[in-house]
Design a protein around this motif. Sequence first.
Motif, PDB file in Angstrom:
ATOM      1  N   ASP A   1       0.812  -1.213   0.000  1.00 24.11           N
ATOM      2  CA  ASP A   1       0.000   0.000   0.000  1.00 24.11           C
ATOM      3  C   ASP A   1       0.844   1.261   0.000  1.00 24.11           C
ATOM      4  O   ASP A   1       0.305   2.363   0.126  1.00 24.11           O
ATOM      5  CB  ASP A   1      -0.933   0.008   1.213  1.00 24.11           C
ATOM      6  N   GLY A   2       2.148   1.104  -0.102  1.00 18.12           N
ATOM      7  CA  GLY A   2       3.019   2.265  -0.149  1.00 18.12           C
ATOM      8  C   GLY A   2       3.340   2.858   1.199  1.00 18.12           C
ATOM      9  O   GLY A   2       3.784   4.008   1.294  1.00 18.12           O
ATOM     10  N   HIS A   3       3.165   2.086   2.263  1.00 14.72           N
ATOM     11  CA  HIS A   3       3.490   2.551   3.610  1.00 14.72           C
ATOM     12  C   HIS A   3       4.861   2.033   4.024  1.00 14.72           C
ATOM     13  O   HIS A   3       5.152   0.835   3.857  1.00 14.72           O
ATOM     14  CB  HIS A   3       2.434   2.077   4.621  1.00 14.72           C
ATOM     15  N   ARG A   4       5.650   2.901   4.553  1.00 17.54           N
ATOM     16  CA  ARG A   4       6.985   2.495   4.988  1.00 17.54           C
ATOM     17  C   ARG A   4       6.868   1.669   6.264  1.00 17.54           C
ATOM     18  O   ARG A   4       6.275   2.095   7.256  1.00 17.54           O
ATOM     19  CB  ARG A   4       7.867   3.722   5.229  1.00 17.54           C
ATOM     20  N   THR A   5       7.491   0.492   6.246  1.00 17.58           N
ATOM     21  CA  THR A   5       7.345  -0.453   7.363  1.00 17.58           C
ATOM     22  C   THR A   5       8.623  -0.644   8.159  1.00 17.58           C
ATOM     23  O   THR A   5       8.633  -1.417   9.115  1.00 17.58           O
ATOM     24  CB  THR A   5       6.891  -1.813   6.823  1.00 17.58           C
ATOM     25  N   ASP A   6       9.708   0.004   7.777  1.00 19.36           N
ATOM     26  CA  ASP A   6      10.954  -0.152   8.528  1.00 19.36           C
ATOM     27  C   ASP A   6      11.652   1.202   8.587  1.00 19.36           C
ATOM     28  O   ASP A   6      11.632   1.974   7.621  1.00 19.36           O
ATOM     29  CB  ASP A   6      11.863  -1.180   7.859  1.00 19.36           C
ATOM     30  N   PHE A   7      12.263   1.469   9.714  1.00 14.56           N
ATOM     31  CA  PHE A   7      12.947   2.747   9.888  1.00 14.56           C
ATOM     32  C   PHE A   7      13.851   2.641  11.104  1.00 14.56           C
ATOM     33  O   PHE A   7      13.800   1.653  11.861  1.00 14.56           O
ATOM     34  CB  PHE A   7      11.946   3.897  10.057  1.00 14.56           C
ATOM     35  N   HIS A   8      14.657   3.621  11.318  1.00 10.55           N
ATOM     36  CA  HIS A   8      15.573   3.686  12.459  1.00 10.55           C
ATOM     37  C   HIS A   8      15.034   4.719  13.457  1.00 10.55           C
ATOM     38  O   HIS A   8      14.747   5.847  13.087  1.00 10.55           O
ATOM     39  CB  HIS A   8      16.975   4.086  11.996  1.00 10.55           C
TER      40      HIS A   8
ATOM     41  N   ALA B   1      18.743   4.521  23.839  1.00  8.23           N
ATOM     42  CA  ALA B   1      18.123   3.268  23.392  1.00  8.23           C
ATOM     43  C   ALA B   1      17.820   3.348  21.903  1.00  8.23           C
ATOM     44  O   ALA B   1      17.764   4.426  21.313  1.00  8.23           O
ATOM     45  CB  ALA B   1      16.849   2.978  24.178  1.00  8.23           C
ATOM     46  N   ILE B   2      17.617   2.178  21.308  1.00  5.42           N
ATOM     47  CA  ILE B   2      17.226   2.048  19.900  1.00  5.42           C
ATOM     48  C   ILE B   2      15.980   1.175  19.844  1.00  5.42           C
ATOM     49  O   ILE B   2      15.925   0.114  20.477  1.00  5.42           O
ATOM     50  CB  ILE B   2      18.345   1.427  19.050  1.00  5.42           C
ATOM     51  N   LEU B   3      14.988   1.620  19.073  1.00  3.21           N
ATOM     52  CA  LEU B   3      13.751   0.855  18.950  1.00  3.21           C
ATOM     53  C   LEU B   3      13.705   0.158  17.601  1.00  3.21           C
ATOM     54  O   LEU B   3      13.954   0.767  16.558  1.00  3.21           O
ATOM     55  CB  LEU B   3      12.536   1.768  19.113  1.00  3.21           C
ATOM     56  N   ASP B   4      13.395  -1.118  17.641  1.00  2.00           N
ATOM     57  CA  ASP B   4      13.254  -1.904  16.428  1.00  2.00           C
ATOM     58  C   ASP B   4      11.791  -1.880  15.997  1.00  2.00           C
ATOM     59  O   ASP B   4      10.935  -2.455  16.693  1.00  2.00           O
ATOM     60  CB  ASP B   4      13.716  -3.342  16.682  1.00  2.00           C
ATOM     61  N   PRO B   5      11.446  -1.245  14.878  1.00  2.00           N
ATOM     62  CA  PRO B   5      10.038  -1.139  14.489  1.00  2.00           C
ATOM     63  C   PRO B   5       9.412  -2.463  14.088  1.00  2.00           C
ATOM     64  O   PRO B   5       8.187  -2.590  14.079  1.00  2.00           O
ATOM     65  CB  PRO B   5      10.074  -0.159  13.307  1.00  2.00           C
ATOM     66  N   LEU B   6      10.222  -3.456  13.731  1.00  2.43           N
ATOM     67  CA  LEU B   6       9.681  -4.753  13.324  1.00  2.43           C
ATOM     68  C   LEU B   6       9.193  -5.555  14.527  1.00  2.43           C
ATOM     69  O   LEU B   6       8.169  -6.239  14.457  1.00  2.43           O
ATOM     70  CB  LEU B   6      10.731  -5.545  12.548  1.00  2.43           C
ATOM     71  N   THR B   7       9.919  -5.473  15.630  1.00  2.84           N
ATOM     72  CA  THR B   7       9.551  -6.215  16.842  1.00  2.84           C
ATOM     73  C   THR B   7       8.995  -5.325  17.934  1.00  2.84           C
ATOM     74  O   THR B   7       8.466  -5.820  18.924  1.00  2.84           O
ATOM     75  CB  THR B   7      10.775  -6.968  17.384  1.00  2.84           C
ATOM     76  N   MET B   8       9.119  -4.024  17.752  1.00  7.16           N
ATOM     77  CA  MET B   8       8.693  -3.052  18.756  1.00  7.16           C
ATOM     78  C   MET B   8       9.375  -3.305  20.106  1.00  7.16           C
ATOM     79  O   MET B   8       8.765  -3.170  21.164  1.00  7.16           O
ATOM     80  CB  MET B   8       7.169  -3.069  18.927  1.00  7.16           C
ATOM     81  N   LYS B   9      10.653  -3.668  20.055  1.00  8.66           N
ATOM     82  CA  LYS B   9      11.439  -3.875  21.264  1.00  8.66           C
ATOM     83  C   LYS B   9      12.457  -2.758  21.403  1.00  8.66           C
ATOM     84  O   LYS B   9      13.022  -2.283  20.414  1.00  8.66           O
ATOM     85  CB  LYS B   9      12.160  -5.228  21.220  1.00  8.66           C
TER      86      LYS B   9
END
Length: 915
Positions: free
Chosen positions: A365-372, A388-396
């Motif tokens: 759908d053209g939505h960005r699904t990964d980022f820093h 801290a660093i957040l992982d958008p794929l796992t939300m950890k």
Amino acid sequence: MIFLNYFIAFFHICSFAYGYGGIPVRIGGIFTETNSDLETVFRNALDRKNSENHRFQFIPLVHRVDPDDSFGAEKIACELASDGVVAIFGPNSIQTSKIVGSVCNELGIPHILSNWSPGEVRDAAMQHAYTLNFFPENNLFAQALAQIIDDYEWNGFTLLYDNNESLERLQDVLENHGPDDNAITILQLPEDEDYQPILKFIETSQENHIVIDCEPEKAIKIFKQAFGVKMMEEYQSYIITSLDSHFLDYKELGFFRANITAIRLMDPLSEEVREAVTNWQQAERGRRGYTGIYADRIKTETALFYDAVQTFLVVFNESNAAVPIRSHQSNCRQNDKWNQGLQLVKALKEKTHRGMSGRICFDNDGHRTDFHMEVLELNKEVGFKKIAILDPLTMKIAYTRTSAEVFSQVTQSLQNKTVIVASIIGAPFLTRRIAKEGEKLEGNEEFEGYSKDVIETLALNIKFSYKLELVDDNKQGSYDKKTKKWNGLVKRLLDRKADLAICDLTITYERRTQVDFTMPFMTLGISILYAKPHKEPPDLFSFMSPLSLSVWIYMATAYLCISVLLFFLAKTAADDWENPHPCNTDPDELETIWNMHNCIWLTAGSIMQQGCDILPKAISTRLAAGLWWFFALIVISSYTANLAAFLTMERMEASIESAEDLAKQSKIKYGGVKDGSTMAFFKKSNFSTYQRMWAAMESAEPSVFAQNNEEGVDRVKRGNRMYAFLMESTLIEYHSNRNCNLTQVGGLLDSKGYGIAMPVNSPYRSLISEAVLKLQEDGTLQRLKTKWWKDENLKVNCDEGKQGATATPELGMANVGGVFLVLACGLGVSILIGILEFLWNVSKVSVAEKITQWEAFKAEVLFALDIRITTKPVNKAPSERSRSVSNRSSKSLEADQAIVPGWRFNLEEKQRNKA
């Protein structure tokens, strides 16, 4: 501007025709007047690509539009489409970007954005199928913020927002809040930038967690005004949702103590960022007004726009290599759609690329699904620092700072301030010192006690200064349902007038919802304080207690009866009559030894278990004596068995032994501290026994509750064992050591602990808890407790005289004094009888010897006092004595002279001479 664009395009075409460039490719850019940075990035990126790749000549067609001019934006989009652009970048305004996206969707031109925009419904996503936004998907971005809030354990918070876009942007954050969590307060920032009324409202509501969604410039003003209402202390925590918050000039916030968290979508130290900054610096250096470009000062939208341009150029080259792309001049009026536009959009969605904002990939759908995403915390020394660093794929969330760094930062913060410690008066935890002569007590020296020693030890270990302060009402802290407010130490912490609170403050769930606690520095439980039973004065004749008075009377009667019975049985029994002269085989008379005197002696010796030198011989008398011995055996054994118990057991009043005993009776009243944790325990308990106790305490008249522990202890002392006080076991131990009439009854009714309280979200909780644990492990807390619970200078020693659980208690004279009295009385009687017998004998000697009674008394006394004499002559008649003397030898007379009183020897000598 239009003329300039046509001139540039004509120049590039001519250059290509004469061999000075590659195939011309037009790319449109629509910007607002405030986005000069984006325009610069756009041009520099194309120029950089043109210098690296001579196959294509990317021609920027730049237009500017007002952020609210939708009509102008549509007109520019149609104009760019007629110029044959292969993509349109921008604009970054939500109102204008939607209309441009619609035009691109109709004409089949890729539309690329880099700013936040409201999330579209998935079913309607095809309406903007040609639009790709390099800003993270709205849902993922909100989930990331929600994860940070959840990781910080914010059950409730206050949201300060700037406009309706803020609420839409944080919609998923609000929806993530569960129904069991605390309420969220949502407040809109006023347009006049007077934020103090809102901040005062938040301070009054005692909310410590605040989320701010506004421009960074407004956040600076909010923080400055928050300082005026004491909302920048260490107990407040802020999260700024703006991705450009790391631009804040923290030097203007040098006064803050609060925790300020921000986020950003790029890593300034990454290779992509350093490369982009280098390119920009080379392109911009020498330009008028150049001030330098720094990696940590790049705005998020600029970085995302750069990633968008770079990604598109890479995808265009790759797609053209597979299938040559030819631009198409579209017409908005004819709805002339470009066929290859969808090919580019599909290639962009499938492309995975790394940019300044991290890994770039899209869904269908053209939505960005990964980022820093980095979590930043404002530090006074270095400004915003990544934690801290957040992982958008796992939300950890993965924290980058070590526990040692956190510990050091909190320790340094604590060492740079004077900690206000609130407490209440109550021995042994805190009392006022009595000044010695000439001594002046000031500050912390005015107090002493266990609480002060604990804080003093913590201050020495962590190296911070403190100031002890007392609360006005001298209460620990409870919630008043009438006033809807807390009192005591809890109120002082809620009002931010103290940093710590220490006393016998029990950690309860209700208090824990309002303040934070360290780990317990003392464990305890509820128990019963009661007065010891009054000892009855020992009975002088307590040795008679094993047998009742009637038994003693029956025994005396049986003793007399058996003595008389033996006397008469011996009279009638032939075997008990004996020959008085055994040498005479034919005696004329028989005699019996069983007179009344000997019968009484035999029965007395038997019951005393001493025996007798004479025994009966007849069957009847032996049978009677044997039965008496059996009777004496049973009675004496029973008496001996009960004697120890009766002599050692103290006869006490009926007493209570447990809470069940209290609940079963109504004579003894019992209660606790009013509105204290003990009262709350019984009030909320589901145990039937405690429910009955609470009902009895609540309905008692007059009230059985005390205002404080001291009042309750005093009531037990004066209650004459008609009042029991429910309180913590540690205080019962303290008062029992100082008053031997008080004791603890039963075991512990629950288990809990005393903790050091502090305001919610206090950064010092972990640090002080760790210090308390160390004091507990090295025995410091136990030594302090021994110091204040068992004072070495205390003269009262309730342990004196106590024996072990298996040892036999000692008997005092009060217990066995009656035996000595009986012995003394018996000896007195025997002495009296002996005196009477002595006088009677003196009278007989006086008559027999024909001397005066005084001479006889004197001679007998001298004889009795001479301890050398071991024999005594027999008193005989004068005629018999003369014959006896004449037959004795001189040697015998000399012996008699040595042992017989002189008056008797002289008398015999005179009689011998006359003969």
